[in-house]
Design an enzyme around this catalytic site. Structure first.
Site, PDB file in Angstrom:
ATOM      1  N   HIS A  84       3.153  -3.076 -25.065  1.00 41.71           N
ATOM      2  CA  HIS A  84       3.682  -3.182 -26.435  1.00 41.71           C
ATOM      3  C   HIS A  84       3.628  -4.625 -26.891  1.00 41.71           C
ATOM      4  O   HIS A  84       4.066  -5.530 -26.184  1.00 41.71           O
ATOM      5  CB  HIS A  84       5.131  -2.692 -26.502  1.00 41.71           C
ATOM      6  CG  HIS A  84       5.688  -2.793 -27.886  1.00 41.71           C
ATOM      7  ND1 HIS A  84       5.436  -1.842 -28.848  1.00 41.71           N
ATOM      8  CD2 HIS A  84       6.423  -3.764 -28.495  1.00 41.71           C
ATOM      9  CE1 HIS A  84       6.012  -2.198 -29.977  1.00 41.71           C
ATOM     10  NE2 HIS A  84       6.616  -3.355 -29.789  1.00 41.71           N
ATOM     11  N   ASP A 163      15.108   7.490 -34.622  1.00 41.94           N
ATOM     12  CA  ASP A 163      14.615   6.148 -34.963  1.00 41.94           C
ATOM     13  C   ASP A 163      13.971   6.150 -36.340  1.00 41.94           C
ATOM     14  O   ASP A 163      14.124   5.194 -37.110  1.00 41.94           O
ATOM     15  CB  ASP A 163      13.610   5.646 -33.916  1.00 41.94           C
ATOM     16  CG  ASP A 163      13.010   4.311 -34.354  1.00 41.94           C
ATOM     17  OD1 ASP A 163      13.784   3.347 -34.455  1.00 41.94           O
ATOM     18  OD2 ASP A 163      11.800   4.240 -34.624  1.00 41.94           O
ATOM     19  N   ARG A 170      17.136   0.673 -42.004  1.00 38.80           N
ATOM     20  CA  ARG A 170      17.150  -0.758 -41.661  1.00 38.80           C
ATOM     21  C   ARG A 170      16.297  -1.535 -42.648  1.00 38.80           C
ATOM     22  O   ARG A 170      16.645  -2.632 -43.070  1.00 38.80           O
ATOM     23  CB  ARG A 170      16.619  -0.965 -40.240  1.00 38.80           C
ATOM     24  CG  ARG A 170      17.630  -0.618 -39.175  1.00 38.80           C
ATOM     25  CD  ARG A 170      16.955  -0.508 -37.826  1.00 38.80           C
ATOM     26  NE  ARG A 170      16.338  -1.740 -37.419  1.00 38.80           N
ATOM     27  CZ  ARG A 170      15.299  -1.824 -36.579  1.00 38.80           C
ATOM     28  NH1 ARG A 170      14.777  -0.739 -36.056  1.00 38.80           N
ATOM     29  NH2 ARG A 170      14.788  -2.973 -36.254  1.00 38.80           N
ATOM     30  N   SER A 185      14.746   0.757 -31.079  1.00 39.91           N
ATOM     31  CA  SER A 185      13.685   1.357 -31.869  1.00 39.91           C
ATOM     32  C   SER A 185      12.355   1.347 -31.113  1.00 39.91           C
ATOM     33  O   SER A 185      11.670   2.373 -31.000  1.00 39.91           O
ATOM     34  CB  SER A 185      13.574   0.572 -33.184  1.00 39.91           C
ATOM     35  OG  SER A 185      12.440   0.949 -33.893  1.00 39.91           O
ATOM     36  N   LYS A 189      10.489   4.942 -28.697  1.00 43.01           N
ATOM     37  CA  LYS A 189       9.137   5.491 -28.865  1.00 43.01           C
ATOM     38  C   LYS A 189       8.276   5.218 -27.646  1.00 43.01           C
ATOM     39  O   LYS A 189       7.510   6.068 -27.206  1.00 43.01           O
ATOM     40  CB  LYS A 189       8.508   4.891 -30.130  1.00 43.01           C
ATOM     41  CG  LYS A 189       9.145   5.452 -31.400  1.00 43.01           C
ATOM     42  CD  LYS A 189       8.778   4.687 -32.637  1.00 43.01           C
ATOM     43  CE  LYS A 189       9.400   3.323 -32.649  1.00 43.01           C
ATOM     44  NZ  LYS A 189       9.429   2.614 -33.905  1.00 43.01           N
TER      45      LYS A 189
END
Ligand code: URA
Length: 425
Positions: A84, A163, A170, A185, A189
């Protein structure tokens, strides 16, 4: 006794710690609609101001993860790696990282994201390859991993619905940058795919979501610690985003740059980030892949073949992949140095914003041919008239070219920043 939304809000407003049941009540409220938007928005603001401790963050993550489908891919594919990036400008690392590791025998699964703010989205870049489809289910993913060793898709509607609800709020309440909310968040995922290990690339510098080192370092540590707490091997690298990464910014152009990298012609800074992340990820699953192994799969053409095989398996047209080429947007403009000096600073976030708006129609449709070629690097000596950047736009836009030229600052001092600042493991 079950706390009411009012009691939960009051506890967090005063800086108290929520119980597991209370955190899960919030998540449930978001996923099922039993909390209304004002209540959820108030909770998000209270969290943004008061924070969540590590235990609360883990409960939030677990709750959001459990609100939707979980693929648990590692049950079928051992040593499965995920990566990520917190996002940046010119960040095409995932496109190169995946075939490199797959060619070395390590499978990689990634549910990629769309563009967010000034940062480009890996999903949007992949979709600039004609025919590529990113909507996949678990069964297709397992098949792709077994056949090719790579799956790159997008999160389905069924993954982490809590989320999706909270993220949208948000965005409207100025609470996007709260670190515990970001951690929950991202991980809700990421963990849904169920890889054995995740390597995080947390960007630092002018083009990062968290430009300041202390914020980026905290985010990196929380991503790693929370993943580990939830049973997944993880580590993170803090990498430089104080200038665009590699030579190109733009969807199609970044795919072409990926081919350059997989053919052994990659920009050294970009390749160093890719190699370091790949080595770190391999270590997390107990593999001894070395730098030489990674270089060898590039030299042999195996990494490139994997990327092509992945693209074909996810729908790309064979004819495109035989000789990848894209027309760049037709209106070219060159930004030149106006003085002697050193490339001192780059306003990378502004470049990302200007390129994002240049590439989108008013309806939000991306033109993947809009691009920027970054011709120098921080610390380079420049002469008057030397090319700093070259733009490829859809139509003449003197204002944008002028705004972009202001993003590059030439001064008497300037140096190449480190590429990898720190590893958090
Ligand atoms: N990406 C996400 O998915 N969530 C965040 O909060 C930030 C980046």
């Amino acid at each position: 006794m079950i706390s009411s939304p009012f009691e939960i809000l009051d506890t967090k407003r005063q800086g108290g710690q929520l119980t597991e049941q209370e955190v899960l009540a919030v998540v449930d409220g978001a996923a099922r609609g039993s909390w209304d938007d004002p209540q959820l928005a108030a909770l998000l603001m209270a969290v943004a101001i008061r924070g969540l401790d590590d235990q609360e963050t883990a409960w939030l993550t677990e709750g959001m993860l459990a609100s939707g489908d979980q693929w648990n891919l590692r049950a079928d594919v051992p040593q499965l790696i995920d990566k990520h990036s917190t996002g940046g400008v010119g960040d095409k690392v995932s496109l190169i990282f995946s075939p490199l590791l797959a060619a070395c025998g390590l499978p990689v699964a990634m549910l990629t994201g769309r563009a967010l703010g000034h940062t480009g989205g890996t999903a949007d870049k992949l979709e600039s390859i004609p025919g590529v489809r990113l909507e996949l289910d678990r069964e297709q993913s397992v098949r792709l991993l077994n056949e090719i060793g790579i799956v790159m898709g997008v999160a389905t509607e069924e993954i982490a619905p809590a989320d999706r609800k909270l993220y949208a709020l948000r965005d409207r309440t100025g609470t996007v940058s709260s670190i515990p909310l970001v951690v929950g968040s991202i991980l809700s995922k990421k963990l849904a795919t169920g890889a054995s290990a995740i390597v995080f690339d947390v960007k630092v510098g002018s083009g990062a979501f968290f430009p300041e080192y202390s914020d980026a370092e905290l985010l990196c540590r929380k991503l790693v610690e929370t993943s580990q707490r939830l049973g997944v091997a993880a580590s993170g690298l803090l990498t430089d985003m104080s200038q665009p990464l590699g030579r190109w910014v733009g969807h199609s152009a970044e795919v072409l740059e990926t081919f350059e990298c997989l053919e052994g012609r990659g920009n050294p800074r970009l390749m160093e980030v890719v190699f370091r992340l790949a080595e770190e990820a391999a270590g997390l699953v107990g593999s001894k892949i070395s730098r030489t192994d990674l270089e060898n799969v590039i030299a042999s053409g195996e990494a490139r073949s994997r990327f092509v095989a992945w693209a074909v398996a996810q729908g790309a047209c064979d004819s495109f992949l035989e000789e990848p080429d894209f027309a760049l947007a037709p209106v070219e403009a060159v930004i030149e140095a106006d003085r002697h000096g050193l490339m001192s600073r780059v306003n990378t976030k502004r470049i990302g914003e200007l390129m994002a708006t240049a590439s989108r129609s008013s309806a939000g449709v991306i033109d993947p041919s809009v691009s920027l070629l970054y011709s120098v690097e921080l610390g380079d000596k420049v002469e008057p008239g030397q090319e700093i950047a070259r733009l490829y736009l859809r139509s003449a836009d003197a204002e944008r070219v002028s705004a972009l030229s202001k993003c590059f600052v030439i001064d008497t001092d300037g140096q190449a920043p480190p590429l990898v600042y720190e590893t958090v493991s």
